[in-house]
Design a protein around this motif. Sequence first.
Motif: not given
Length: 324
Positions: A51-52, A188, A192, A195, A245-247, A249, A265
């Motif tokens: 999830s992104r 985006e 994704d 990550e 939240k994400q590794w 971005a 991040t």
Amino acid sequence: MAFSSCTSAAILRTSLTPPPSLRRSPPYTPPIFQSLVANPPACSLRLHKPSRIGVNPEKFHHKASSSMAGIATEKAKGKVQVFDSEEDLAVSLAKHTADLSDKFAKRRGAFTVVLSGGSLIKSLRKLAEAPYIDAVGWSKWHVFWVDERVVPKDHEDSNYKLAFDGFLSKVPIPPGNVYAINDALSAEGAADDYETCLKHLVKTNIIDVSQATGLPKFDLMLLGMGPDGHVASLFPGHPLVQANKQWVAFIKDSPKPPPERITFTFPVINSSANIALVVAGAGKANVVNVALGNGQSSDLLPVQMVSPEGELTWFLDKGAASHL
């Protein structure tokens, strides 16, 4: 020398049609490009898509030591080394990197290195010279980018191109161990994909994992700093600075062109085993003073948020340290 992207589509594109700027005459003649297709790197494997949570806001204690080229002072935010010149800085940075390469290659069988753009690549030049060119275990290196501009790999704004021209084309790192973003995707999509690449390499133990955070723990992250105090593509006052939240971005409105980028991040940056912050030039002296001295800023600068799980070492020339 050709390097891989994190998806098979990008590998095919890079392998079969290398950009003109990446072609080299001997001794840097690219290897047979098809070999990357026959033996794609780990990140060509697509896993279940995570999830992104993208951000598109449109709206330390360290022991002081001395070096042959400069002086080191103890600061609350890491070990600070000041060198008489950028040349001396580059000599010390090469030794620091080579020592860590040897340490982690022996301990883990791999050495994960994260690059940034700007003048940092120039400061790595001594690694491509004696004694390091023949002594470093280059086959153990795995190279990543803390941030990248979403442009073609032969574009002048590409951090990949900067690193290739200035460093990667001059050292024998296996092509499959260099992980570029897939520049055919949107910002985006590229974030994704990158990550997903990192998660696969964590699962296969290429990238270490932090026992404290569960995040990827890179052996060495080499960071530069902008004159506004930004690191990676994390800019002062931008919402992305707070992303946790994400590794990886994405950003579509970078205050500094080009506007579309991907970036690690801060939770990932700060899970590193070692961070080297490399800053040269008097034009950055005010921000260095804010980060390390008595300077004042109305807001916390991104560079002040660099606080690794492991060791932080500042490499400064006299110009950058002139206001301390």
